[in-house]
Design a protein around this motif. Structure first.
Motif, PDB file in Angstrom:
ATOM      1  N   ILE A 101       1.137  -1.531   0.274  1.00  0.00           N
ATOM      2  CA  ILE A 101       0.458   0.048  -0.259  1.00  0.00           C
ATOM      3  C   ILE A 101       0.714   0.880   0.177  1.00  0.00           C
ATOM      4  O   ILE A 101       0.757   2.744  -0.543  1.00  0.00           O
ATOM      5  CB  ILE A 101      -1.083   0.393   1.580  1.00  0.00           C
ATOM      6  CG1 ILE A 101      -2.378   0.884   0.918  1.00  0.00           C
ATOM      7  CG2 ILE A 101      -0.684   0.182   2.106  1.00  0.00           C
ATOM      8  CD1 ILE A 101      -3.737   0.574   1.943  1.00  0.00           C
ATOM      9  N   SER A 102       2.091   1.174   1.084  1.00  0.00           N
ATOM     10  CA  SER A 102       2.848   2.138   0.767  1.00  0.00           C
ATOM     11  C   SER A 102       3.365   3.155  -0.901  1.00  0.00           C
ATOM     12  O   SER A 102       3.649   3.767  -1.077  1.00  0.00           O
ATOM     13  CB  SER A 102       3.943   2.121   1.688  1.00  0.00           C
ATOM     14  OG  SER A 102       3.848   1.620   2.973  1.00  0.00           O
ATOM     15  N   LYS A 103       3.647   1.644  -1.574  1.00  0.00           N
ATOM     16  CA  LYS A 103       3.944   1.444  -2.952  1.00  0.00           C
ATOM     17  C   LYS A 103       3.056   1.716  -3.404  1.00  0.00           C
ATOM     18  O   LYS A 103       3.672   2.781  -4.302  1.00  0.00           O
ATOM     19  CB  LYS A 103       4.588   0.528  -3.488  1.00  0.00           C
ATOM     20  CG  LYS A 103       5.856  -0.561  -2.887  1.00  0.00           C
ATOM     21  CD  LYS A 103       6.932  -1.063  -4.039  1.00  0.00           C
ATOM     22  CE  LYS A 103       8.139  -2.179  -3.527  1.00  0.00           C
ATOM     23  NZ  LYS A 103       8.007  -3.200  -2.547  1.00  0.00           N
ATOM     24  N   ARG A 104       2.398   1.566  -3.646  1.00  0.00           N
ATOM     25  CA  ARG A 104       0.963   1.424  -4.695  1.00  0.00           C
ATOM     26  C   ARG A 104       0.384   3.246  -4.429  1.00  0.00           C
ATOM     27  O   ARG A 104      -0.142   3.850  -5.572  1.00  0.00           O
ATOM     28  CB  ARG A 104      -0.286   0.710  -3.855  1.00  0.00           C
ATOM     29  CG  ARG A 104      -1.275   1.061  -5.234  1.00  0.00           C
ATOM     30  CD  ARG A 104      -2.581  -0.122  -4.733  1.00  0.00           C
ATOM     31  NE  ARG A 104      -2.350  -1.456  -4.906  1.00  0.00           N
ATOM     32  CZ  ARG A 104      -2.258  -1.827  -3.607  1.00  0.00           C
ATOM     33  NH1 ARG A 104      -2.894  -1.382  -2.526  1.00  0.00           N
ATOM     34  NH2 ARG A 104      -1.646  -3.374  -3.275  1.00  0.00           N
ATOM     35  N   PHE A 105       0.502   3.645  -3.287  1.00  0.00           N
ATOM     36  CA  PHE A 105      -0.123   5.064  -3.433  1.00  0.00           C
ATOM     37  C   PHE A 105       0.902   5.951  -2.489  1.00  0.00           C
ATOM     38  O   PHE A 105       0.355   7.587  -1.935  1.00  0.00           O
ATOM     39  CB  PHE A 105      -1.116   5.586  -2.108  1.00  0.00           C
ATOM     40  CG  PHE A 105      -2.786   4.423  -2.011  1.00  0.00           C
ATOM     41  CD1 PHE A 105      -3.256   4.655  -3.823  1.00  0.00           C
ATOM     42  CD2 PHE A 105      -3.332   3.449  -2.136  1.00  0.00           C
ATOM     43  CE1 PHE A 105      -4.212   3.704  -3.930  1.00  0.00           C
ATOM     44  CE2 PHE A 105      -3.729   2.533  -1.985  1.00  0.00           C
ATOM     45  CZ  PHE A 105      -4.756   3.176  -3.348  1.00  0.00           C
ATOM     46  N   LYS A 123      -6.367 -15.586  -4.559  1.00  0.00           N
ATOM     47  CA  LYS A 123      -5.334 -16.227  -4.440  1.00  0.00           C
ATOM     48  C   LYS A 123      -5.068 -16.871  -5.333  1.00  0.00           C
ATOM     49  O   LYS A 123      -6.233 -17.815  -6.363  1.00  0.00           O
ATOM     50  CB  LYS A 123      -6.163 -17.127  -3.382  1.00  0.00           C
ATOM     51  CG  LYS A 123      -5.275 -17.404  -2.287  1.00  0.00           C
ATOM     52  CD  LYS A 123      -6.029 -18.675  -1.287  1.00  0.00           C
ATOM     53  CE  LYS A 123      -5.058 -20.255  -0.914  1.00  0.00           C
ATOM     54  NZ  LYS A 123      -4.025 -19.907  -0.374  1.00  0.00           N
ATOM     55  N   ASN A 124      -4.164 -16.537  -6.513  1.00  0.00           N
ATOM     56  CA  ASN A 124      -3.887 -17.388  -7.493  1.00  0.00           C
ATOM     57  C   ASN A 124      -2.250 -16.793  -7.999  1.00  0.00           C
ATOM     58  O   ASN A 124      -2.178 -15.783  -8.056  1.00  0.00           O
ATOM     59  CB  ASN A 124      -4.603 -16.449  -8.791  1.00  0.00           C
ATOM     60  CG  ASN A 124      -4.812 -17.685 -10.198  1.00  0.00           C
ATOM     61  OD1 ASN A 124      -3.340 -17.772 -10.254  1.00  0.00           O
ATOM     62  ND2 ASN A 124      -5.517 -18.113 -10.788  1.00  0.00           N
ATOM     63  N   ASP A 125      -2.023 -17.652  -7.530  1.00  0.00           N
ATOM     64  CA  ASP A 125       0.113 -17.555  -7.971  1.00  0.00           C
ATOM     65  C   ASP A 125       0.348 -17.571  -9.329  1.00  0.00           C
ATOM     66  O   ASP A 125       1.058 -16.674  -9.793  1.00  0.00           O
ATOM     67  CB  ASP A 125       0.365 -19.044  -7.755  1.00  0.00           C
ATOM     68  CG  ASP A 125       0.679 -19.292  -6.140  1.00  0.00           C
ATOM     69  OD1 ASP A 125       0.734 -17.793  -5.547  1.00  0.00           O
ATOM     70  OD2 ASP A 125       0.863 -20.236  -5.354  1.00  0.00           O
ATOM     71  N   GLU A 126      -0.232 -18.430 -10.580  1.00  0.00           N
ATOM     72  CA  GLU A 126      -0.315 -17.467 -11.940  1.00  0.00           C
ATOM     73  C   GLU A 126      -0.400 -16.139 -11.634  1.00  0.00           C
ATOM     74  O   GLU A 126       0.785 -15.518 -13.062  1.00  0.00           O
ATOM     75  CB  GLU A 126      -1.028 -18.196 -12.451  1.00  0.00           C
ATOM     76  CG  GLU A 126      -0.121 -19.651 -12.679  1.00  0.00           C
ATOM     77  CD  GLU A 126      -1.963 -20.724 -13.261  1.00  0.00           C
ATOM     78  OE1 GLU A 126      -1.932 -20.004 -14.587  1.00  0.00           O
ATOM     79  OE2 GLU A 126      -1.178 -22.027 -13.710  1.00  0.00           O
ATOM     80  N   LEU A 127      -1.505 -15.936 -10.780  1.00  0.00           N
ATOM     81  CA  LEU A 127      -1.887 -14.323 -11.381  1.00  0.00           C
ATOM     82  C   LEU A 127      -1.282 -13.306  -9.871  1.00  0.00           C
ATOM     83  O   LEU A 127      -1.472 -12.479 -10.466  1.00  0.00           O
ATOM     84  CB  LEU A 127      -3.275 -13.890 -11.558  1.00  0.00           C
ATOM     85  CG  LEU A 127      -3.816 -14.663 -12.548  1.00  0.00           C
ATOM     86  CD1 LEU A 127      -5.445 -14.639 -12.157  1.00  0.00           C
ATOM     87  CD2 LEU A 127      -3.674 -14.346 -14.302  1.00  0.00           C
ATOM     88  N   GLY A 128      -0.319 -13.373  -9.502  1.00  0.00           N
ATOM     89  CA  GLY A 128       0.401 -13.007  -8.158  1.00  0.00           C
ATOM     90  C   GLY A 128      -0.221 -12.892  -7.490  1.00  0.00           C
ATOM     91  O   GLY A 128      -0.106 -11.111  -7.251  1.00  0.00           O
ATOM     92  N   ASP A 129      -1.372 -12.974  -6.981  1.00  0.00           N
ATOM     93  CA  ASP A 129      -2.206 -13.092  -6.179  1.00  0.00           C
ATOM     94  C   ASP A 129      -3.063 -11.108  -6.804  1.00  0.00           C
ATOM     95  O   ASP A 129      -3.181 -10.574  -5.417  1.00  0.00           O
ATOM     96  CB  ASP A 129      -2.184 -13.139  -4.427  1.00  0.00           C
ATOM     97  CG  ASP A 129      -1.169 -14.467  -3.908  1.00  0.00           C
ATOM     98  OD1 ASP A 129      -2.551 -14.954  -5.329  1.00  0.00           O
ATOM     99  OD2 ASP A 129      -0.571 -14.486  -3.699  1.00  0.00           O
ATOM    100  N   PRO A 130      -3.782 -10.962  -7.637  1.00  0.00           N
ATOM    101  CA  PRO A 130      -4.161  -9.452  -8.236  1.00  0.00           C
ATOM    102  C   PRO A 130      -5.182  -9.021  -7.459  1.00  0.00           C
ATOM    103  O   PRO A 130      -6.064  -9.477  -6.299  1.00  0.00           O
ATOM    104  CB  PRO A 130      -5.110  -9.302  -9.624  1.00  0.00           C
ATOM    105  CG  PRO A 130      -5.326 -11.077  -9.341  1.00  0.00           C
ATOM    106  CD  PRO A 130      -4.116 -11.674  -8.433  1.00  0.00           C
ATOM    107  N   LEU A 131      -4.665  -7.947  -6.677  1.00  0.00           N
ATOM    108  CA  LEU A 131      -5.870  -7.106  -6.173  1.00  0.00           C
ATOM    109  C   LEU A 131      -7.307  -6.891  -6.793  1.00  0.00           C
ATOM    110  O   LEU A 131      -7.551  -6.697  -7.612  1.00  0.00           O
ATOM    111  CB  LEU A 131      -5.161  -4.978  -6.054  1.00  0.00           C
ATOM    112  CG  LEU A 131      -6.195  -4.601  -4.780  1.00  0.00           C
ATOM    113  CD1 LEU A 131      -5.559  -4.898  -3.384  1.00  0.00           C
ATOM    114  CD2 LEU A 131      -6.007  -3.201  -4.829  1.00  0.00           C
ATOM    115  N   VAL A 132      -8.331  -7.205  -5.341  1.00  0.00           N
ATOM    116  CA  VAL A 132      -9.520  -7.324  -6.476  1.00  0.00           C
ATOM    117  C   VAL A 132     -10.633  -6.126  -5.784  1.00  0.00           C
ATOM    118  O   VAL A 132     -10.154  -6.342  -4.583  1.00  0.00           O
ATOM    119  CB  VAL A 132     -10.017  -8.191  -6.958  1.00  0.00           C
ATOM    120  CG1 VAL A 132      -9.596  -9.490  -7.349  1.00  0.00           C
ATOM    121  CG2 VAL A 132     -10.183  -9.598  -4.608  1.00  0.00           C
TER     122      VAL A 132
END
Ligand code: C5P
Length: 242
Positions: A101-105, A123-132
């Motif tokens: 969150i520090s990086k994102r904002f 939760k998906n390793d292939e996608l790198g656990d994207p924020l949803v």
């Protein structure tokens, strides 16, 4: 005892078939990974510490009425848990800015957030656990609105309780990740807290010095990883003897 059938091996834990139907044995490994497997290593004794720390926290949460998958600790590295259908979400609760969150904002690490923030990651390793978003979760059927309300409510209660528990032992709960599962009792389904709560999935800073007492010591090569986990266990009054 005959070796149990292995059902799943994750980065830090293995799940075995349990002794009775509807139960599993959760085994805590010493393996550590970071950056979705980009960095890996072994922290000798970590599994033993996390087993104890997670047992303690799950029991305290059960005492305040949070349903969890935890049944009992079996030995130094294993615990008996209820078999649940894991909801494919990583629920992150943040009190203080750090990490992603520090990086994102572009918020300095250590800045208190205006209020606790709950985030969901798929939760998906292939996608790198994207924020949803909640809309993604409902539209893609990972949870219904009612389940999501339950998950958010429980996450906030867990946060309130754990903030108090940790501040009582001189630790600031910066952020942490929870996982939930569906537990079937006959026709009835209820959502329960699953997985583990340990320095592997919490950011824990000493209240006075801001020293990191969690997995960031491994992620950021700060050294003394095991000693930091031991310090958390010691302050909780549950340091294993070994
Ligand atoms: O990396 P980030 O700042 O998003 O992590 C937030 C919190 O969630 C941290 O406490 C971290 O340990 C935890 N986390 C986790 N497993 C992940 C991602 C984050 O336990 N896959």
């Amino acid at each position: 005892m005959a070796r149990r059938r292995q059902l799943y091996e994750g980065k830090a834990k293995i799940l075995f078939e349990g002794p009775e139907p509807g139960t599993l044995v959760q085994y805590f490994k010493d393996d550590a990974t970071a950056g979705n497997g980009a960095k890996s290593g072994v922290i000798t004794g970590k599994g033993v510490l996390n087993n104890r720390i997670s047992e303690h926290l799950m029991l305290r949460l059960q005492e305040i009425g949070i349903p969890t998958h935890f049944i009992r600790r079996i030995n130094m590295r294993e615990q008996l848990v209820k078999e649940v259908e894991i909801i494919p979400l990583e629920v992150v609760i943040r009190n203080v800015a750090a990490g992603s969150i520090s990086k994102r904002f572009n918020i300095p690490e250590g800045q208190r957030l205006p209020r606790p923030i709950v985030e969901f990651y798929y939760k998906n390793d292939e996608l790198g656990d994207p924020l949803v978003s909640e809309d993604h979760i409902i539209a893609f059927g990972w949870a219904c609105p009612h389940d999501l309300e339950d998950i958010t409510g429980m996450s906030m209660r867990v946060n309130d309780f754990l903030c108090g528990l940790f501040s009582g032992i001189g630790i600031q709960l910066v952020d942490f990740k929870l996982e939930f599962g569906r537990c079937w009792e006959g026709e009835d389904m209820r959502i329960v807290l699953a997985d583990e709560i340990s320095p592997d999935n919490c950011r824990l800073w000493d209240l006075h010095t801001n020293e990191k007492l969690d997995k960031d010591r491994f992620r950021r090569d700060l050294g003394n990883v095991k000693e930091a986990y031991q310090e958390v266990a010691r302050r909780m009054g549950i340091l294993p003897e070994n």
